[in-house]
Write an enzyme that holds these catalytic residues in place. Structure first.
Site, PDB file in Angstrom:
ATOM      1  N   CYS A   1      36.216   7.214 -40.399  1.00  0.00           N
ATOM      2  CA  CYS A   1      35.097   7.484 -39.492  1.00  0.00           C
ATOM      3  C   CYS A   1      35.381   6.963 -38.077  1.00  0.00           C
ATOM      4  O   CYS A   1      36.306   7.421 -37.431  1.00  0.00           O
ATOM      5  CB  CYS A   1      33.798   6.937 -40.065  1.00  0.00           C
ATOM      6  SG  CYS A   1      32.321   7.650 -39.271  1.00  0.00           S
TER       7      CYS A   1
ATOM      8  N   GLU B   1      34.064   7.081 -49.272  1.00  0.00           N
ATOM      9  CA  GLU B   1      33.785   5.871 -50.047  1.00  0.00           C
ATOM     10  C   GLU B   1      32.293   5.647 -50.288  1.00  0.00           C
ATOM     11  O   GLU B   1      31.924   4.772 -51.094  1.00  0.00           O
ATOM     12  CB  GLU B   1      34.377   4.637 -49.341  1.00  0.00           C
ATOM     13  CG  GLU B   1      33.574   4.103 -48.159  1.00  0.00           C
ATOM     14  CD  GLU B   1      33.763   4.888 -46.852  1.00  0.00           C
ATOM     15  OE1 GLU B   1      33.216   4.454 -45.822  1.00  0.00           O
ATOM     16  OE2 GLU B   1      34.443   5.931 -46.891  1.00  0.00           O
TER      17      GLU B   1
ATOM     18  N   LYS C   1      22.508  12.859 -34.567  1.00  0.00           N
ATOM     19  CA  LYS C   1      23.382  12.241 -35.543  1.00  0.00           C
ATOM     20  C   LYS C   1      23.751  13.235 -36.640  1.00  0.00           C
ATOM     21  O   LYS C   1      22.898  13.950 -37.164  1.00  0.00           O
ATOM     22  CB  LYS C   1      22.711  11.016 -36.164  1.00  0.00           C
ATOM     23  CG  LYS C   1      23.588  10.275 -37.174  1.00  0.00           C
ATOM     24  CD  LYS C   1      22.876   9.039 -37.716  1.00  0.00           C
ATOM     25  CE  LYS C   1      23.772   8.283 -38.694  1.00  0.00           C
ATOM     26  NZ  LYS C   1      23.098   7.071 -39.223  1.00  0.00           N
TER      27      LYS C   1
ATOM     28  N   ARG D   1      16.569   3.200 -43.139  1.00  0.00           N
ATOM     29  CA  ARG D   1      16.750   2.157 -42.125  1.00  0.00           C
ATOM     30  C   ARG D   1      16.375   2.688 -40.746  1.00  0.00           C
ATOM     31  O   ARG D   1      15.687   2.012 -39.967  1.00  0.00           O
ATOM     32  CB  ARG D   1      18.209   1.693 -42.131  1.00  0.00           C
ATOM     33  CG  ARG D   1      18.581   0.665 -41.067  1.00  0.00           C
ATOM     34  CD  ARG D   1      20.078   0.679 -40.811  1.00  0.00           C
ATOM     35  NE  ARG D   1      20.531   1.978 -40.311  1.00  0.00           N
ATOM     36  CZ  ARG D   1      21.802   2.370 -40.314  1.00  0.00           C
ATOM     37  NH1 ARG D   1      22.749   1.593 -40.817  1.00  0.00           N
ATOM     38  NH2 ARG D   1      22.121   3.558 -39.843  1.00  0.00           N
TER      39      ARG D   1
ATOM     40  N   HIS E   1      33.093   9.828 -44.857  1.00  0.00           N
ATOM     41  CA  HIS E   1      32.951   8.604 -45.656  1.00  0.00           C
ATOM     42  C   HIS E   1      33.064   8.935 -47.138  1.00  0.00           C
ATOM     43  O   HIS E   1      32.078   8.904 -47.879  1.00  0.00           O
ATOM     44  CB  HIS E   1      31.593   7.942 -45.388  1.00  0.00           C
ATOM     45  CG  HIS E   1      31.512   7.204 -44.099  1.00  0.00           C
ATOM     46  ND1 HIS E   1      32.072   5.961 -43.912  1.00  0.00           N
ATOM     47  CD2 HIS E   1      30.923   7.532 -42.931  1.00  0.00           C
ATOM     48  CE1 HIS E   1      31.829   5.545 -42.670  1.00  0.00           C
ATOM     49  NE2 HIS E   1      31.138   6.479 -42.057  1.00  0.00           N
TER      50      HIS E   1
ATOM     51  N   SER F   1      28.506  10.496 -41.507  1.00  0.00           N
ATOM     52  CA  SER F   1      27.413   9.760 -40.874  1.00  0.00           C
ATOM     53  C   SER F   1      27.929   9.225 -39.546  1.00  0.00           C
ATOM     54  O   SER F   1      28.550   8.170 -39.491  1.00  0.00           O
ATOM     55  CB  SER F   1      26.955   8.608 -41.776  1.00  0.00           C
ATOM     56  OG  SER F   1      25.926   7.858 -41.158  1.00  0.00           O
TER      57      SER F   1
END
Length: 308
Positions: free
Chosen positions: A142, A237, A163, A249, A235, A192
């Protein structure tokens, strides 16, 4: 084969509960073999969660791997205690005289800041320069991928209008690349981020190769000419709930994030996300360790960076 971690690293219990093959440091020292040594530069604020995510994938390989965690000495963590970092993490000056078979540079939530204005940029540049001759292969993730492409190849990043968050379909460009051996022709990967790199900048550099790309998420996997560097803009992972956590969040911060694309069934955050990227995530990390690290690194680790 297992990953070798410190005896009391908290991630160990979580991994063992998932039947991930973990070997504690004390047991590993009794074995007369040459394990791979992998350094993880963890730039994420959620250190323990990122440790678990990466170690889970590294632990799926048949290779025994010694893990070393690295922190930035020029950055003060706001989310992880210094006591924890001092106990489990090295600083660069403690490892710079050593050689490593592999290295992972994670993402970081600093995409909206210019590279040069990130408070640890100079130290990160020193580490990335050091990796060229002291690490057999480095996997950038990323923002870590954007930073590596910018430092090594002057590839710029570009801001997005909003985003990019969600799980996106990708298509392979180079199917004979060992890194994606066993991949389907199309696969999913979470993203992300708030910035992007663009394919035409990559195509202009003959030392870089685009391995996979997404119509929605853009360039996703890039390798360098000698396979010493791998750049993954997403990502792989991430856990099932990571994008949900980030979405909630951002809501709690008073922001207005869009619901992550292709993530919640029927785009309803009340539904649990369905993981559809785990198999390819395991393949990528296993292939990286096997073909880019184990198959290329010298038996005498002190010769890393010396052998052609």
């Amino acid at each position: 084969m297992p990953i070798n971690i410190p005896d009391d690293l908290p991630a160990g219990a979580a991994l063992e509960s998932e039947n991930i093959f973990v070997m504690r440091e004390g047991r590993a020292t009794s074995q007369d073999i040459r394990p791979m040594k992998v350094l993880i530069l963890n730039l994420m604020p959620t250190k323990i969660e990122t440790e678990i995510q990466l170690l889970r994938l590294l632990g799926n390989s048949p290779l025994q791997t010694d893990i070393f965690l690295l922190q930035m000495a020029t950055h003060e963590s706001k989310n992880t205690s210094q006591e924890y970092l001092d106990k489990f993490y090295y600083t660069f000056d403690e490892v710079m005289e050593r050689k490593f078979d592999g290295m992972i540079i994670t993402g970081a939530p600093v995409e909206n800041i210019s590279f040069e204005n990130v408070d640890y940029w100079n130290e990160l540049c020193e580490i990335m320069e050091w990796s060229v001759n002291n690490v057999t292969s480095t996997l950038h993730i990323c923002w870590g991928a954007q930073a590596g492409l910018y430092y090594h190849y002057c590839i710029p990043k570009y801001p997005l209008s909003e985003k990019m968050s969600g799980v996106f379909m990708h298509t392979l460009h180079e199917k004979d690349e060992p890194l994606i051996r066993g991949f389907d022709d199309v696969f999913n990967m979470p993203h992300s981020r708030q910035t992007e790199i663009r394919s035409y900048d990559i195509h202009r550099n003959p030392h870089l190769h685009i391995i996979a790309e997404s119509k929605a998420a853009g360039v996703s996997i890039i390798t360098s000419e000698k396979a010493g560097q791998v750049f993954v803009t997403g990502h792989f992972e991430y856990d099932a709930g990571t994008l949900a956590y980030e979405y909630e969040r951002d809501l709690d911060r008073g922001l207005t994030p869009h619901i992550p694309d292709n993530y919640f069934p029927r785009d309803d955050p009340q539904n649990d996300a369905i993981v559809n990227w785990r198999a390819h995530a395991n393949l990528l990390f296993t292939n990286w360790l096997n073909y880019y690290v184990y198959q290329r690194t010298p038996y005498d680790i002190n010769r890393v960076g010396m052998d052609e």
